[in-house]
Design a protein around this motif. Structure first.
Motif, mmCIF file in Angstrom:
data_model
loop_
_atom_site.group_PDB
_atom_site.id
_atom_site.type_symbol
_atom_site.label_atom_id
_atom_site.label_comp_id
_atom_site.label_asym_id
_atom_site.label_seq_id
_atom_site.Cartn_x
_atom_site.Cartn_y
_atom_site.Cartn_z
ATOM 1 N N ARG A 173 0.830 -1.212 0.000
ATOM 2 C CA ARG A 173 0.000 0.000 0.000
ATOM 3 C C ARG A 173 0.860 1.256 0.000
ATOM 4 O O ARG A 173 0.398 2.337 -0.392
ATOM 5 C CB ARG A 173 -0.928 0.008 1.213
ATOM 6 C CG ARG A 173 -0.203 0.200 2.527
ATOM 7 C CD ARG A 173 -1.124 0.553 3.679
ATOM 8 N NE ARG A 173 -0.363 0.706 4.919
ATOM 9 C CZ ARG A 173 0.286 1.811 5.262
ATOM 10 N NH1 ARG A 173 0.279 2.864 4.460
ATOM 11 N NH2 ARG A 173 0.953 1.867 6.402
ATOM 12 N N ALA A 197 1.314 2.348 -3.529
ATOM 13 C CA ALA A 197 0.018 2.783 -4.063
ATOM 14 C C ALA A 197 -0.356 4.171 -3.553
ATOM 15 O O ALA A 197 -0.961 4.967 -4.284
ATOM 16 C CB ALA A 197 -1.058 1.771 -3.686
ATOM 17 N N ALA A 198 -0.006 4.466 -2.314
ATOM 18 C CA ALA A 198 -0.374 5.749 -1.706
ATOM 19 C C ALA A 198 0.762 6.766 -1.724
ATOM 20 O O ALA A 198 0.610 7.870 -1.192
ATOM 21 C CB ALA A 198 -0.823 5.518 -0.261
ATOM 22 N N TYR A 248 -3.940 -1.533 -9.042
ATOM 23 C CA TYR A 248 -4.414 -0.469 -9.939
ATOM 24 C C TYR A 248 -3.717 0.853 -9.616
ATOM 25 O O TYR A 248 -3.192 1.526 -10.514
ATOM 26 C CB TYR A 248 -5.924 -0.297 -9.821
ATOM 27 C CG TYR A 248 -6.458 0.846 -10.658
ATOM 28 C CD1 TYR A 248 -6.653 0.706 -12.028
ATOM 29 C CD2 TYR A 248 -6.739 2.080 -10.069
ATOM 30 C CE1 TYR A 248 -7.118 1.764 -12.796
ATOM 31 C CE2 TYR A 248 -7.212 3.138 -10.823
ATOM 32 C CZ TYR A 248 -7.398 2.975 -12.195
ATOM 33 O OH TYR A 248 -7.848 4.027 -12.954
ATOM 34 N N LYS A 249 -3.710 1.224 -8.328
ATOM 35 C CA LYS A 249 -3.079 2.481 -7.939
ATOM 36 C C LYS A 249 -1.583 2.479 -8.248
ATOM 37 O O LYS A 249 -1.032 3.485 -8.719
ATOM 38 C CB LYS A 249 -3.306 2.727 -6.441
ATOM 39 C CG LYS A 249 -4.766 2.879 -6.050
ATOM 40 C CD LYS A 249 -5.366 4.179 -6.524
ATOM 41 C CE LYS A 249 -4.846 5.346 -5.737
ATOM 42 N NZ LYS A 249 -5.518 6.630 -6.093
ATOM 43 N N SER A 250 -0.932 1.351 -8.006
ATOM 44 C CA SER A 250 0.512 1.268 -8.242
ATOM 45 C C SER A 250 0.833 1.232 -9.723
ATOM 46 O O SER A 250 1.791 1.863 -10.184
ATOM 47 C CB SER A 250 1.090 0.026 -7.549
ATOM 48 O OG SER A 250 0.851 0.067 -6.162
ATOM 49 N N LYS A 296 -0.903 2.568 -12.014
ATOM 50 C CA LYS A 296 -1.147 3.922 -12.512
ATOM 51 C C LYS A 296 0.062 4.812 -12.245
ATOM 52 O O LYS A 296 0.465 5.605 -13.109
ATOM 53 C CB LYS A 296 -2.395 4.501 -11.833
ATOM 54 C CG LYS A 296 -2.935 5.759 -12.490
ATOM 55 C CD LYS A 296 -4.279 6.144 -11.895
ATOM 56 C CE LYS A 296 -4.828 7.385 -12.587
ATOM 57 N NZ LYS A 296 -6.139 7.789 -12.009
ATOM 58 N N LYS A 297 0.664 4.671 -11.077
ATOM 59 C CA LYS A 297 1.830 5.487 -10.755
ATOM 60 C C LYS A 297 3.026 5.138 -11.622
ATOM 61 O O LYS A 297 3.859 5.996 -11.941
ATOM 62 C CB LYS A 297 2.194 5.312 -9.272
ATOM 63 C CG LYS A 297 1.215 5.969 -8.315
ATOM 64 C CD LYS A 297 1.670 5.825 -6.886
ATOM 65 C CE LYS A 297 0.643 6.418 -5.931
ATOM 66 N NZ LYS A 297 0.490 7.880 -6.116
#
Length: 373
Positions: free
Chosen positions: A31, A34-35, A331-333, A335-336
């Motif tokens: 996480r 991702a964050a 998904y978040k990772s 995208k980064k």
């Protein structure tokens, strides 16, 4: 006495335990990427930098990729050192031609092999020894910076106490399932080493996009403790010298390097075996954490099938928690790291990892080859 129910119960409990371990990795480690949001700096700085590239018989790659490095938009002093390691192609003449137009290009010609030092460590050591500046930025001859701001933004991550900067070495997007698998594996590896670094447990970097200080290299006697190992000039060295205080990451898309992926399954197989052959030399804590993650990931689907026979709806519910968490963090990772086009296939990639681990486990014990190119 029928022992089948008790066996199923034990395997079901093991399945739930494995899912819990996987959820722990996603919540505690993954996480973080991702964050991740880089801290805003009040002001930027520009340090003198030595870019170092080692090449052996790579005239075609140098002709294609070196111009993108030579024209970096960087006003402060910097040099580009290309260590031409016993090349038998036209690399020397190509570098001589580039030198006529770019005075900060420093070719280093090696004409003898270093005995008992297999791999890339000797030419890289010579490049670092030649470097005039404290910060060195490493990449490969087959890599092209994603932008003219690669150098500026990679060195901008340095601040007091930071000795190592980890970047992302991506691959060009091309048609075909092999390209997607290579890019996914690259993403999955980056998800781990970036997240572990953010958690204060840095364990590797990739030589396609890596920076550290000369003092760190020489204070730790360079590669002397790993000279006998063909690989490891990037991941093993970082594993040896990185800690929670001296390592930073950079994931700005303008700082990526882009490489052409392997085009055949055979070439890819050789590349991955070479990489994993060095993992056996990681520090025990890193081997344990990475091994536990890989083991639980590999056991997940066989145990899921067994758990379905015990109680299908609880098994699917437990698996669903892990799947939802994984899909969100991937998904978040992705995208980064500009790999979000892979996300629609995330479930297939997750199942593929079960096969992947079993394919490459033997590489942990296999003796690596002695050449680096």
């Amino acid at each position: 006495m029928n022992i089948l129910p008790s066996v199923l119960l034990s395997l079901f409990a093991l399945f739930c335990t494995i899912v819990a371990v996987q959820v722990f990795y996603y919540l505690f480690f993954f996480r973080r990427l991702a964050a991740y949001k880089p801290s805003q700096k009040a002001e930027t700085q520009e340090y003198p930098v030595s870019i170092i590239i080692c090449a052996r018989d790579e005239a075609h790659n140098l002709a294609k990729n070196l111009p993108g490095i030579l024209v970096q938009g960087y006003r402060t002093s910097h040099e580009i050192i290309v260590v031409n390691d016993n090349s038998k192609d036209e690399s020397k003449y190509l570098l001589d031609e580039f030198k006529k137009s770019f005075k900060n290009l420093i070719p280093v010609q090696l004409s003898q092999e270093a005995k008992l030092i297999p791999g890339k460590k000797f030419p890289l050591s010579m490049g670092i020894k030649t470097a005039r500046y404290e910060i060195v930025l490493l990449t490969d001859a087959d890599c092209m910076p994603a932008s003219e701001f690669w150098l500026q933004k990679m060195q901008d991550a340095y601040q007091p106490g930071i000795d190592i900067v980890l970047g992302y070495g991506a691959y060009h997007k091309m048609p075909g399932i092999l390209n997607k698998l290579i890019r996914f594996e690259t993403f999955h590896s980056a998800l781990q080493y970036f997240s572990f670094a953010l958690a204060g447990l840095p364990y590797m970097g990739v030589g396609r996009n890596l920076s550290y200080k000369k003092a760190l290299f020489f204070n730790n006697k360079g590669f002397s403790s790993i000279n006998q190992i063909p690989g490891g000039d990037d991941d093993l060295f970082i594993n040896m010298v990185a800690n929670k205080k001296n390592t930073a990451i950079v994931i700005d898309p303008e700082t990526y390097t882009l490489s052409s992926p392997k085009k055949t399954w055979k070439e890819w197989w050789r590349q991955k075996n070479r990489h994993y052959s060095a993992a056996r030399y990681y520090k025990p804590k890193h081997k344990f954490l990475l091994g536990l993650y890989s083991l639980t990931h590999a056991m997940l689907y066989p145990l899921l099938i067994v758990a379905l026979f015990y109680n299908w709806w609880i098994a699917l519910s437990v698996y669903g928690v892990r799947l939802l968490l994984q899909s969100f963090i991937w998904y978040k990772s992705m995208k980064k790291l500009q790999e979000v086009d892979l996300w629609p296939m995330f479930l297939l990639f997750d199942i593929w990892m079960f096969v992947y681990y079993f394919l490459f486990v033997p590489a942990l014990w296999k003796k690596p080859k002695q050449h680096w190119n």
